[in-house]
Design an enzyme around this catalytic site. Sequence first.
Site, PDB file in Angstrom:
ATOM      1  N   ALA A  58      86.042 -57.837  -0.871  1.00 25.45           N
ATOM      2  CA  ALA A  58      85.410 -58.581   0.222  1.00 25.45           C
ATOM      3  C   ALA A  58      84.462 -57.679   0.978  1.00 25.45           C
ATOM      4  CB  ALA A  58      86.473 -59.130   1.176  1.00 25.45           C
ATOM      5  N   CYS A  59      83.263 -58.204   1.262  1.00 28.66           N
ATOM      6  CA  CYS A  59      82.258 -57.492   2.065  1.00 28.66           C
ATOM      7  C   CYS A  59      81.992 -56.115   1.438  1.00 28.66           C
ATOM      8  CB  CYS A  59      82.727 -57.406   3.514  1.00 28.66           C
ATOM      9  SG  CYS A  59      81.431 -56.999   4.701  1.00 28.66           S
ATOM     10  N   LEU A  60      82.123 -55.033   2.198  1.00 30.76           N
ATOM     11  CA  LEU A  60      81.895 -53.710   1.631  1.00 30.76           C
ATOM     12  C   LEU A  60      82.936 -53.357   0.582  1.00 30.76           C
ATOM     13  CD1 LEU A  60      80.822 -51.642   4.762  1.00 30.76           C
ATOM     14  CD2 LEU A  60      79.426 -52.221   2.783  1.00 30.76           C
TER      15      LEU A  60
ATOM     16  N   GLY B 160      83.759 -55.338  -1.726  1.00 33.83           N
ATOM     17  CA  GLY B 160      83.162 -55.812  -2.968  1.00 33.83           C
ATOM     18  C   GLY B 160      82.203 -54.792  -3.544  1.00 33.83           C
TER      19      GLY B 160
ATOM     20  N   ILE C 265      83.473 -61.417  -2.615  1.00 40.95           N
ATOM     21  CA  ILE C 265      83.524 -62.363  -1.508  1.00 40.95           C
ATOM     22  C   ILE C 265      82.625 -61.855  -0.387  1.00 40.95           C
ATOM     23  CG2 ILE C 265      85.033 -63.512   0.166  1.00 40.95           C
ATOM     24  CD1 ILE C 265      87.360 -62.943  -1.780  1.00 40.95           C
TER      25      ILE C 265
END
Length: 554
Positions: A280-282, A284, A308
């Site tokens: 998720a976010c960073l 990812g 995500i």
Amino acid sequence: MTQTSPEPGARAHRVPGSRTTALGLVRAHRRLATGLVRATAGTLRRDPGAAGVEPAAGDKRFDDPAWDTNPYFHLLRQTYLLGSRFVLESLDALPLGEHDRIAARFLAELGIDAAAPTNFLPGNPAALRAARQTRGRSLLQGTANSLSDLATNRGLPAAVDAAPFVKGRDVAATPGKVVFRNEIMELIQYEPRTATVHAVPMLVSPPWVNKYYVLDLAPRRSVVGWLVEHGHTVFAISYRNPEAASRDVGPDHYVRDGLVPALGVIADITGAEQVNLAGACLGGLLALMLAAWVTEDERPRIGYITLINTIADFADSADFADNSVSGKVLRRFVVPAIARAADRRGYVDGRDMDAFFRFLRANDLVWRYVGTNWLRGEKPPAFDILAWNNDPMNVTPRAQDFFMRQSLLDNDFAGGRVELADRRLRPERVEQDVFVTSARDDHIIPWEFAYRTTSLLPGDVRFHLVSGGHIAGAIAPPSRKARYWTSDQPPPPDPATWLAGATEHKDTWWHPWVEWLRDRSGPQRTPPPIGSARYPAAEPAPGAYIHNRAEFHG
């Protein structure tokens, strides 16, 4: 007269001469005087709704009917809006180079927002009404709220009542055990809820700038819980909150000493030769970096990847940083200032970062709560997403530099320029199938930026646009309000073209995700044990690091 040199690649800004400056200032004064006369005349005529300067579209500070019906408030609003326009027009007339003009306008707008009449009792009709209705009790409670915030919240009004959300009970509540801990992270293995599970386990990679439990937020809004309920063996990383001794920790440590050891632990516990990733976010971006890094290793292999709300190609952000006022402020002032602060202390305090980003949207995230909490004496809302957001992580200088400069401004990963532990990370080597989801109303990661991943990676990349914002879109359980959009066609380069041909589905994106994973997570098997002889299960989830107990004695 000295002129500031324009930024490379930017259009040169012509510094006005003395005659142009004088004419601009005179024009600004004339518009101010004329506007004040008209506003005063409208008030004296008992016509408070008379045409004048109107608030910007979406400005909710002046939504109260009193601003249109009460002469006092009408004149006060007009005076404030006219004065705000005068300050900016006068600033534009001054003989400043582009560099100085950007900084001056940025600071001026902060000051203008702070001076809004709604931030003070005599200029806030809702607060005056509450004081009258409660016979002053709202003022006493507001004073108590402000004193508490001055003492405990760095002087900022609280945006959330986090007391009802206890970690391990109300949030981060999916049952599991810590099975590994080192100086960088804890690895949590979650208890199975099905008689059989898929043979390929899942590793959740969180961002290093937030606590991991956004993906295990609440029992009915937990991505982790959803995976467990659908027969996946799930592991999640919880990063240690950096302190001064962690100043040298960077993204190479998060990959080499965080994600890579996690793969080994998972292989030992489950016996799997392949591990799927969800970032998720960073987190990812870290997952993609890991996938690019381990291409030279034999075991365990990276299976399939879920991203995500992740940006892997920051080309749009780099262009924004070079060609917009806010972006130039970011490149010229914000990034160097954060770097200096991080270097002095050894880390960027997560609370300072939270305060900084709140002031970037000060009307919504600061002054709004001055009005409700301090002037009207109300309690901030008790909301799990805001409680998580109010539980920040510190960031080390190297990690901050990687995000702000190497990623946001220079786009090094997409350009194949990132080196990690003597290996160059090339995105074209990430050949796995990738499931990408991005939120349509995300103000942190615009979905158009996340869409660029479809053309960056060579594998089968499926893009899903979902309703909601950065967090609400990611943790949207099945409901009548949930929406997502897909297309069966190969993704075109232009996101607008993709959206024009996309199909809307009235459902949560979680359903197509588990269907996508079902074909990529191996056959069913008996759930593996929690921990192993080499990595025995320790304390219950969510572990110690989530509570900022940073000591490591392993």
